[in-house]
Design a protein around this motif. Sequence first.
Motif, short mmCIF file in Angstrom:
data_model
loop_
_atom_site.label_atom_id
_atom_site.label_comp_id
_atom_site.label_asym_id
_atom_site.label_seq_id
_atom_site.Cartn_x
_atom_site.Cartn_y
_atom_site.Cartn_z
N LEU A 190 0.80 -1.22 0.00
CA LEU A 190 0.00 0.00 0.00
C LEU A 190 0.84 1.27 0.00
N ARG A 191 2.00 1.22 0.60
CA ARG A 191 2.89 2.38 0.68
C ARG A 191 4.33 1.92 0.56
N SER A 192 5.15 2.78 0.00
CA SER A 192 6.58 2.50 -0.10
C SER A 192 7.25 2.82 1.23
N VAL A 193 8.18 1.98 1.63
CA VAL A 193 8.97 2.21 2.83
C VAL A 193 10.43 2.05 2.45
N THR A 194 11.22 3.10 2.64
CA THR A 194 12.64 3.03 2.26
C THR A 194 13.55 2.88 3.46
N GLU A 195 13.07 3.22 4.63
CA GLU A 195 13.87 3.02 5.84
C GLU A 195 12.94 2.99 7.04
N GLY A 196 13.45 2.46 8.15
CA GLY A 196 12.65 2.38 9.36
C GLY A 196 12.32 0.95 9.72
N ILE A 197 11.39 0.80 10.64
CA ILE A 197 11.00 -0.53 11.12
C ILE A 197 9.57 -0.81 10.72
N ILE A 198 9.35 -2.00 10.19
CA ILE A 198 8.01 -2.48 9.86
C ILE A 198 7.67 -3.60 10.83
N THR A 199 6.52 -3.49 11.46
CA THR A 199 6.05 -4.53 12.36
C THR A 199 4.97 -5.33 11.66
N ALA A 200 5.17 -6.64 11.59
CA ALA A 200 4.22 -7.53 10.93
C ALA A 200 3.49 -8.34 12.00
N ARG A 201 2.17 -8.36 11.92
CA ARG A 201 1.35 -9.13 12.86
C ARG A 201 0.51 -10.14 12.10
N SER A 202 0.70 -11.43 12.42
CA SER A 202 -0.05 -12.49 11.73
C SER A 202 -1.27 -12.88 12.55
N GLN A 203 -2.34 -13.23 11.84
CA GLN A 203 -3.58 -13.67 12.46
C GLN A 203 -4.11 -14.87 11.67
N PRO A 204 -4.52 -15.93 12.37
CA PRO A 204 -5.07 -17.08 11.64
C PRO A 204 -6.48 -16.77 11.13
N ILE A 205 -6.76 -17.19 9.92
CA ILE A 205 -8.12 -17.12 9.37
C ILE A 205 -8.74 -18.50 9.48
N HIS A 206 -7.93 -19.53 9.14
CA HIS A 206 -8.38 -20.94 9.23
C HIS A 206 -7.16 -21.79 9.55
N ARG A 207 -7.32 -22.71 10.49
CA ARG A 207 -6.26 -23.68 10.81
C ARG A 207 -6.90 -25.06 10.86
N GLY A 208 -6.52 -25.90 9.89
CA GLY A 208 -7.10 -27.24 9.81
C GLY A 208 -6.03 -28.31 9.73
N ARG A 209 -6.49 -29.57 9.66
CA ARG A 209 -5.55 -30.70 9.60
C ARG A 209 -4.67 -30.65 8.35
N ARG A 210 -5.22 -30.20 7.23
CA ARG A 210 -4.49 -30.24 5.97
C ARG A 210 -3.95 -28.88 5.51
N GLN A 211 -4.67 -27.80 5.81
CA GLN A 211 -4.23 -26.48 5.36
C GLN A 211 -4.49 -25.43 6.42
N GLN A 212 -3.76 -24.31 6.27
CA GLN A 212 -3.93 -23.16 7.13
C GLN A 212 -4.03 -21.92 6.23
N LEU A 213 -4.75 -20.91 6.72
CA LEU A 213 -4.85 -19.63 6.02
C LEU A 213 -4.54 -18.54 7.02
N TRP A 214 -3.52 -17.71 6.70
CA TRP A 214 -3.06 -16.67 7.60
C TRP A 214 -3.12 -15.31 6.91
N SER A 215 -3.40 -14.28 7.72
CA SER A 215 -3.38 -12.90 7.27
C SER A 215 -2.30 -12.16 8.03
N VAL A 216 -1.63 -11.23 7.34
CA VAL A 216 -0.60 -10.43 8.00
C VAL A 216 -0.80 -8.96 7.63
N ASP A 217 -0.78 -8.10 8.64
CA ASP A 217 -0.76 -6.66 8.44
C ASP A 217 0.62 -6.16 8.78
#
Length: 110
Positions: free
Chosen positions: A58-85
């Motif tokens: 969404l935006r360009s970042v040329t320097e600094g710190i980016i914090t990534a936070r993951s959240q599960p959308i679905h976690r199953g026996r065969r597959q998982q779906l994760w979102s990260v902001d």
Amino acid sequence: MRSRHQFFRSSGSGHRVGSAARNTAATCSPQSLSGYFWLQHSGIGGTSVGVNNNTDFLRSVTEGIITARSQPIHRGRRQQLWSVDMRIDDGTLVARSQVRLQNIAMPESV
């Protein structure tokens, strides 16, 4: 899970150093680590591999710190779906990613 990646502008040229590699690390690392740790914690075990990754920058970042936070959308026996902001220190959203992971059983001898 939180993951912090630091970006630096190269001296003189103004080009970002390793931006493609860092973008990949910033978007894939949190989901992959979250998926692996969840498999271990849930008792399913094994590992996981990415089968689909969609990232909107969404935006360009040329320097600094980016914090990534993951959240599960679905976690199953065969597959998982994760979102990260991914946000910079002032809370501005700079990228959003979604990844599907395939759970893989590991042989006992590995």
